[in-house]
Design a protein around this motif. Structure first.
Motif, PDB file in Angstrom:
ATOM      1  N   SER A   1      23.641  45.071  87.581  1.00 55.30           N
ATOM      2  CA  SER A   1      24.071  44.034  88.527  1.00 55.30           C
ATOM      3  C   SER A   1      24.719  44.635  89.763  1.00 55.30           C
ATOM      4  O   SER A   1      24.559  44.115  90.874  1.00 55.30           O
ATOM      5  CB  SER A   1      25.043  43.062  87.849  1.00 55.30           C
ATOM      6  N   TRP A   2      25.439  45.728  89.599  1.00 61.99           N
ATOM      7  CA  TRP A   2      26.075  46.372  90.749  1.00 61.99           C
ATOM      8  C   TRP A   2      25.026  47.048  91.630  1.00 61.99           C
ATOM      9  O   TRP A   2      25.108  46.971  92.862  1.00 61.99           O
ATOM     10  CB  TRP A   2      27.115  47.379  90.266  1.00 61.99           C
ATOM     11  N   LEU A   3      24.049  47.677  91.009  1.00 62.58           N
ATOM     12  CA  LEU A   3      22.987  48.286  91.809  1.00 62.58           C
ATOM     13  C   LEU A   3      22.221  47.228  92.587  1.00 62.58           C
ATOM     14  O   LEU A   3      21.797  47.465  93.726  1.00 62.58           O
ATOM     15  CB  LEU A   3      22.020  49.050  90.902  1.00 62.58           C
ATOM     16  N   ASP A   4      22.047  46.053  91.987  1.00 65.29           N
ATOM     17  CA  ASP A   4      21.290  44.988  92.638  1.00 65.29           C
ATOM     18  C   ASP A   4      21.996  44.428  93.870  1.00 65.29           C
ATOM     19  O   ASP A   4      21.366  43.780  94.705  1.00 65.29           O
ATOM     20  CB  ASP A   4      21.024  43.845  91.651  1.00 65.29           C
ATOM     21  N   GLU A   5      23.295  44.668  93.961  1.00 64.81           N
ATOM     22  CA  GLU A   5      24.050  44.121  95.093  1.00 64.81           C
ATOM     23  C   GLU A   5      23.660  44.758  96.416  1.00 64.81           C
ATOM     24  O   GLU A   5      23.691  44.109  97.462  1.00 64.81           O
ATOM     25  CB  GLU A   5      25.550  44.318  94.866  1.00 64.81           C
ATOM     26  N   SER A   6      23.297  46.031  96.365  1.00 60.87           N
ATOM     27  CA  SER A   6      23.022  46.737  97.622  1.00 60.87           C
ATOM     28  C   SER A   6      22.219  47.995  97.365  1.00 60.87           C
ATOM     29  O   SER A   6      22.463  48.711  96.376  1.00 60.87           O
ATOM     30  CB  SER A   6      24.337  47.100  98.324  1.00 60.87           C
ATOM     31  N   GLU A   7      21.289  48.265  98.258  1.00 59.13           N
ATOM     32  CA  GLU A   7      20.522  49.503  98.202  1.00 59.13           C
ATOM     33  C   GLU A   7      21.446  50.710  98.335  1.00 59.13           C
ATOM     34  O   GLU A   7      21.188  51.784  97.779  1.00 59.13           O
ATOM     35  CB  GLU A   7      19.478  49.505  99.320  1.00 59.13           C
ATOM     36  N   GLU A   8      22.541  50.526  99.042  1.00 55.35           N
ATOM     37  CA  GLU A   8      23.496  51.617  99.243  1.00 55.35           C
ATOM     38  C   GLU A   8      24.156  52.043  97.933  1.00 55.35           C
ATOM     39  O   GLU A   8      24.575  53.191  97.807  1.00 55.35           O
ATOM     40  CB  GLU A   8      24.570  51.201 100.249  1.00 55.35           C
ATOM     41  N   ASN A   9      24.257  51.134  96.990  1.00 53.63           N
ATOM     42  CA  ASN A   9      24.905  51.483  95.728  1.00 53.63           C
ATOM     43  C   ASN A   9      24.093  52.514  94.945  1.00 53.63           C
ATOM     44  O   ASN A   9      24.652  53.427  94.337  1.00 53.63           O
ATOM     45  CB  ASN A   9      25.122  50.224  94.885  1.00 53.63           C
TER      46      ASN A   9
ATOM     47  N   ASP B   1      20.110  41.593  68.403  1.00 55.44           N
ATOM     48  CA  ASP B   1      20.236  40.434  67.510  1.00 55.44           C
ATOM     49  C   ASP B   1      21.569  39.724  67.712  1.00 55.44           C
ATOM     50  O   ASP B   1      21.881  38.769  67.001  1.00 55.44           O
ATOM     51  CB  ASP B   1      20.061  40.849  66.053  1.00 55.44           C
ATOM     52  N   GLN B   2      22.357  40.208  68.691  1.00 59.95           N
ATOM     53  CA  GLN B   2      23.645  39.617  69.079  1.00 59.95           C
ATOM     54  C   GLN B   2      24.676  39.670  67.953  1.00 59.95           C
ATOM     55  O   GLN B   2      25.613  38.876  67.929  1.00 59.95           O
ATOM     56  CB  GLN B   2      23.456  38.180  69.564  1.00 59.95           C
ATOM     57  N   ALA B   3      24.500  40.607  67.036  1.00 57.51           N
ATOM     58  CA  ALA B   3      25.443  40.759  65.926  1.00 57.51           C
ATOM     59  C   ALA B   3      25.721  42.228  65.670  1.00 57.51           C
ATOM     60  O   ALA B   3      25.883  42.655  64.524  1.00 57.51           O
ATOM     61  CB  ALA B   3      24.910  40.086  64.674  1.00 57.51           C
ATOM     62  N   ASN B   4      25.724  43.038  66.733  1.00 54.41           N
ATOM     63  CA  ASN B   4      26.005  44.467  66.608  1.00 54.41           C
ATOM     64  C   ASN B   4      27.183  44.814  67.504  1.00 54.41           C
ATOM     65  O   ASN B   4      27.552  44.056  68.401  1.00 54.41           O
ATOM     66  CB  ASN B   4      24.777  45.296  66.969  1.00 54.41           C
ATOM     67  N   SER B   5      27.774  45.983  67.284  1.00 54.66           N
ATOM     68  CA  SER B   5      28.992  46.355  67.997  1.00 54.66           C
ATOM     69  C   SER B   5      28.757  47.240  69.212  1.00 54.66           C
ATOM     70  O   SER B   5      29.717  47.679  69.847  1.00 54.66           O
ATOM     71  CB  SER B   5      29.962  47.066  67.044  1.00 54.66           C
ATOM     72  N   LEU B   6      27.499  47.495  69.550  1.00 53.47           N
ATOM     73  CA  LEU B   6      27.229  48.265  70.754  1.00 53.47           C
ATOM     74  C   LEU B   6      27.800  47.509  71.947  1.00 53.47           C
ATOM     75  O   LEU B   6      27.622  46.296  72.066  1.00 53.47           O
ATOM     76  CB  LEU B   6      25.728  48.464  70.923  1.00 53.47           C
ATOM     77  N   SER B   7      28.476  48.201  72.842  1.00 53.26           N
ATOM     78  CA  SER B   7      29.176  47.515  73.932  1.00 53.26           C
ATOM     79  C   SER B   7      28.217  46.793  74.861  1.00 53.26           C
ATOM     80  O   SER B   7      27.058  47.183  75.018  1.00 53.26           O
ATOM     81  CB  SER B   7      30.006  48.521  74.736  1.00 53.26           C
ATOM     82  N   GLN B   8      28.723  45.743  75.502  1.00 54.21           N
ATOM     83  CA  GLN B   8      27.917  45.003  76.462  1.00 54.21           C
ATOM     84  C   GLN B   8      27.570  45.879  77.652  1.00 54.21           C
ATOM     85  O   GLN B   8      26.559  45.645  78.324  1.00 54.21           O
ATOM     86  CB  GLN B   8      28.664  43.751  76.923  1.00 54.21           C
ATOM     87  N   ALA B   9      28.377  46.901  77.912  1.00 55.31           N
ATOM     88  CA  ALA B   9      28.068  47.820  79.013  1.00 55.31           C
ATOM     89  C   ALA B   9      26.746  48.533  78.777  1.00 55.31           C
ATOM     90  O   ALA B   9      26.019  48.831  79.733  1.00 55.31           O
ATOM     91  CB  ALA B   9      29.198  48.842  79.180  1.00 55.31           C
ATOM     92  N   HIS B  10      26.421  48.817  77.517  1.00 52.71           N
ATOM     93  CA  HIS B  10      25.117  49.404  77.205  1.00 52.71           C
ATOM     94  C   HIS B  10      24.005  48.426  77.556  1.00 52.71           C
ATOM     95  O   HIS B  10      22.972  48.807  78.113  1.00 52.71           O
ATOM     96  CB  HIS B  10      25.028  49.752  75.718  1.00 52.71           C
ATOM     97  N   ARG B  11      24.205  47.175  77.219  1.00 50.76           N
ATOM     98  CA  ARG B  11      23.180  46.160  77.486  1.00 50.76           C
ATOM     99  C   ARG B  11      23.025  45.899  78.980  1.00 50.76           C
ATOM    100  O   ARG B  11      21.928  45.571  79.449  1.00 50.76           O
ATOM    101  CB  ARG B  11      23.545  44.854  76.766  1.00 50.76           C
ATOM    102  N   ASN B  12      24.111  46.015  79.721  1.00 54.26           N
ATOM    103  CA  ASN B  12      24.087  45.697  81.148  1.00 54.26           C
ATOM    104  C   ASN B  12      23.685  46.870  82.030  1.00 54.26           C
ATOM    105  O   ASN B  12      23.506  46.707  83.241  1.00 54.26           O
ATOM    106  CB  ASN B  12      25.468  45.209  81.603  1.00 54.26           C
ATOM    107  N   ALA B  13      23.558  48.063  81.444  1.00 52.30           N
ATOM    108  CA  ALA B  13      23.387  49.279  82.246  1.00 52.30           C
ATOM    109  C   ALA B  13      21.980  49.417  82.807  1.00 52.30           C
ATOM    110  O   ALA B  13      20.992  49.015  82.187  1.00 52.30           O
ATOM    111  CB  ALA B  13      23.726  50.508  81.408  1.00 52.30           C
ATOM    112  N   ALA B  14      21.924  50.022  83.991  1.00 51.89           N
ATOM    113  CA  ALA B  14      20.650  50.442  84.578  1.00 51.89           C
ATOM    114  C   ALA B  14      20.327  51.858  84.140  1.00 51.89           C
ATOM    115  O   ALA B  14      19.167  52.198  83.892  1.00 51.89           O
ATOM    116  CB  ALA B  14      20.718  50.368  86.100  1.00 51.89           C
TER     117      ALA B  14
END
Length: 698
Positions: free
Chosen positions: A502-510, A535-548
């Protein structure tokens, strides 16, 4: 310049002549007050319990690191079961400097100069050779008893013996833990390498006619019912001692026999194991993870021996469609488990799985959540796992030798192209499907287009594992999937940052900013299936899911924490630190910022004791405050005596986990040139080199 492993190995060669001539204390005396024969009497005939010492480590493990083509395959097969892929993991914090309290009164600066100074031409400490060759160095972190279980009953016997006598247990497959979680002093080590191998005959093709059936009480049909609900039809069972070399070769053999129908998501190195890789998240950068999800997302059923001695198997038994929310797999609603009622039975064909006793107080929903993402070695012993198999897709590797002089000029442009191809494909008129089929570190792609339709494209191996076997230049391990990186004295010291899409999507400069300020090549193993495959029932952080992607920064410098961190992550709630780091490849010196000033790095002149008090911990920076709190609560419920208490694992830094308080001591003096800016830039160069070699060889 010499490679990282070559440079670090140079110092090691100077002590090899010393190591073989040492006389050590009798390690067989560890806990000689206990009746070890009672444990031995309960083991299967193929299990073995042995005494070990520093001599074993020096005699069996040291020589491999001086080989021209070292391999972890050779280390894994050593008789003592003590060898590790990074030699210095045999000492606390991968740091051989003698310390009576785990280096708590020494600083990160001191560690930097001790461990990495020689890499850049600085003289190592004068005593370094004696540290490594000292059999009674208090920093040694090696077990004195090693058990090689063969069947689950051996593990049950060991856990019950440890519970009865208040022992700690450490667990190891191949030792691929950069923070050193698989080796610990004063523990009974369960080395799983000789455990039953299931993969060669472990593939199951599910019969679609069972759809709509009720899950049986013994959970025997649960794996296929769940797989079919995911629109998949095949599984593979992997034993607690099997690594990806064995898994890949089992899949290759099945494909050659049945006409190439299976694909498995796994690690880049043959000696990495699903038993550690998966529980840290599992980055499938070379095996289609961006199509099919992380390692945790491949797990369909688990079989474990818990700290209470119960042998259990468990998995989701209730789920619901989540496609309307963008998920490609069902949401887990409820997890059920069963216990083996005859845990002393060695013969698996006679195992009896039944409802757990009334006094069994383990919540299988919590256990399913915790194990899948909460790290290995801390929840019990995984004896086998059923992994999802996917439909086979052709494999295309693309190699770009940007180190060549004629290509160096376009390296920045190519880095931007790769970032766009993976994270912003529409800017290149590339379809999302083609983008998700490709990942890094080596730009490998799984294509839904047959090779013969690609005119002019050179014929390539049928799969990743086949490609590594074909390209294996190490004649010491013929027919095996090689390990990468090769064994070296040191691993990566810190963790990578999970850069949000999401942060990368904000700007090409990012994107440009990350490419210009990060210390190494980015790890593109995120997006697509890693988001939708949960499966939305694991402990892997949301940052992993959100990462580019994952990138390495100089975390001792103000720039990342003061400038990038507040823009990348939501830090508006000062009671909830967000997850920032990737758990795979996280090294022993990983730390978040100051607890009171999140935009300030943890000062490397603090002692490690002070860093623990004043800085965001290793675990909190990986999981975030909320998720870590839940995991720690589960840890206390599952393992209240902290029988499994490994380095930087969940619960390791809780007061309850401390068996003996560290004695007070004055901070150790720092032997270094003056000038903090110089130290910071020096550390950054070290991290950049280590991370570059890690990412480009795994």
């Amino acid at each position: 310049m010499a490679s990282f492993s070559d440079a670090a190995r140079f110092l090691l060669l100077t002590v090899l002549g010393i190591a073989g001539n040492l006389s050590t204390a009798d390690a067989a005396g560890w806990r000689s007050d206990l009746d070890w024969a009672a444990l031995t009497s309960k083991l299967s005939s193929s299990a073995s319990l042995i005494d070990t010492s520093y001599d074993n480590y020096a005699d069996e493990c040291f020589p491999e690191f001086s080989e021209p083509s070292p391999t972890n395959h050779a280390l894994i097969d050593q008789p003592s079961g003590m060898c590790l892929p990074h030699l210095y993991l045999g000492w606390e914090m991968s740091w051989p400097r003698p310390s009576e309290n785990g280096h708590m009164n020494e600083t990160a600066i001191q560690a930097t100069w001790d461990l990495y100074g020689d890499l850049y031409g600085f003289d190592p400490p004068a005593d370094f050779e004696s540290w490594i060759s000292d059999p009674i160095n208090p920093s040694l972190n090696l077990p004195s008893k090693v058990l090689f279980p063969s069947v689950a009953s051996d593990v049950v016997a060991a856990v019950n013996f440890a519970k009865e006598h208040g022992l700690e247990i450490s667990v190891k497959n191949s030792g691929h833990s950069y923070q050193g979680a698989s080796s610990k002093k004063n523990t009974l080590l369960l080395n799983m390498n000789r455990y039953t191998h299931y993969a060669p005959t472990g593939i199951t093709d599910c019969d679609a006619s069972i759809l709509g059936s009720t899950v049986t009480e013994d959970l025997s049909n649960q794996p296929c019912l769940l797989s079919l609900a995911k629109n998949k039809s095949s599984l593979i069972r992997v034993g607690g001692g099997e690594n990806f070399d064995k898994v890949y070769r089992a899949v290759i053999a099945a494909n050659e026999e049945e006409g190439y129908k299976y694909h498995v998501v796994g690690g880049g190195a043959g000696t990495v194991s699903p038993m550690g890789w998966s529980w840290q998240g599992g980055l499938g950068g070379t095996t289609g993870g961006r199509l099919y999800g992380f390692g945790v997302d491949q797990v369909v059923q688990l079989e474990m021996v818990l700290p209470n001695g119960a042998h259990v198997k468990f998995g989701p038994t209730e789920w619901e469609d989540a496609s309307a929310e963008g998920f490609t797999v069902p949401r887990t609603k409820f997890v059920s488990g069963v216990c083996r009622s005859n845990p002393d039975e060695h013969d698996e064909e006679k195992w009896i799985w039944e409802r757990c006793p009334d006094d069994f107080d383990i919540d299988f929903n919590d256990l399913w959540f915790a194990v899948r993402g909460g790290g290995g070695g801390t929840w019990g012993v995984v004896t086998s796992v059923l992994l999802q198999l996917h439909d086979y897709l052709p494999f295309n590797p693309y190699s770009f030798n940007l180190g060549a002089e004629e290509c160096s000029a376009i390296a920045p442009q190519f880095a931007m192209f790769k970032a766009h191809y993976i994270s912003a494909p529409s800017l290149l008129n590339v379809t999302k499907e083609h983008s998700l089929a490709c990942s890094s570190p080596d730009v490998t792609c799984l294509r839904k287009v047959l090779q013969e339709n690609n005119e002019g494209v050179m014929q390539t191996p049928k799969g990743y594992a086949e490609g590594t076997l074909l390209g294996n230049s190490n004649d010491r391990i013929p027919g095996k999937v090689p390990d990468s990186p090769a064994p070296s004295p040191l691993g990566t010291p810190i963790a990578g940052v999970l850069v949000p899409q999401s942060w990368l999507d904000e700007s090409e400069e990012n994107i440009k900013t990350v490419l210009e300020t990060s210390l190494s090549t980015q790890y593109y193993a995120f997006g697509g299936g890693t988001v939708s495959g949960s499966d939305q029932a694991n402990s892997l952080s949301q940052a992993h899911r959100n990462a580019a992607f994952m990138a390495y920064f100089d975390l001792d410098d103000d720039y990342f924490w003061g400038n990038l961190f507040p823009k990348m992550f939501d830090i508006s709630d000062k009671t909830k630190f967000p997850p920032v780091f990737g758990s795979n490849h996280a090294g022993p010196f990983t730390s978040g910022p100051l607890k009171d000033y999140w935009t300030k790095p943890c000062p490397d002149e603090l002692t490690f004791k002070e860093r623990g008090e004043k800085c965001i911990s290793f675990q909190e920076a990986i999981y975030g405050t909320e998720r870590l709190a839940r995991l720690e609560a589960i840890k206390k419920a599952i393992d209240p005596q902290f029988m499994f208490n490994c380095a930087n694992c969940i619960g390791n830094n809780l007061p309850e986990a401390s068996k003996s308080p560290s004695p007070p001591a004055e901070p150790a003096p720092v032997d270094e040139p003056s000038g903090a800016p110089y130290v910071s830039s020096f550390a950054a160069a070290i991290i950049a080199t280590a991370a570059y070699l890690l990412i480009n060889t795994v």
